[in-house]
Write a protein that holds these residues in place. Structure first.
Motif: not given
Length: 85
Positions: A69-73, A75-76, A79-82
């Motif tokens: 769950a932390l890995a998915r957070r 990544e999200a 992605a928002r920063l990118a």
């Protein structure tokens, strides 16, 4: 003569009954000794009990789920920063 034969058979039956009882006593004693030896052996091997193993296994599964769950957070968030750049 039949009384003598009956007495011999009665004595033989009593002897067999006593022998069977003694054999059961020896069997119980052997089982007790075997169990004590096996318990001593297992204790010296430093084995974990099934309940302890299951508890640690459940903790590991929970930790893995939380890690996923932390890995998915992360990544999200990455992605928002990118997307902002």
């Amino acid at each position: 003569m039949t009384t003598g034969a009956n007495r011999i058979l009665d004595d033989l039956a009593k002897l067999m009954t006593d022998a069977a009882g003694a054999a059961q006593g020896v069997r119980r004693e052997a089982e007790t000794v075997f169990r004590a030896q096996a318990e001593r052996l297992f204790n010296s091997m430093d084995l974990v009990k099934r309940e302890e193993f299951e508890a640690v296994r459940e903790m590991a599964v929970k930790a893995r789920d939380e890690n996923d769950a932390l890995a998915r957070r992360i990544e999200a968030l990455e992605a928002r920063l990118a997307a902002k750049d």
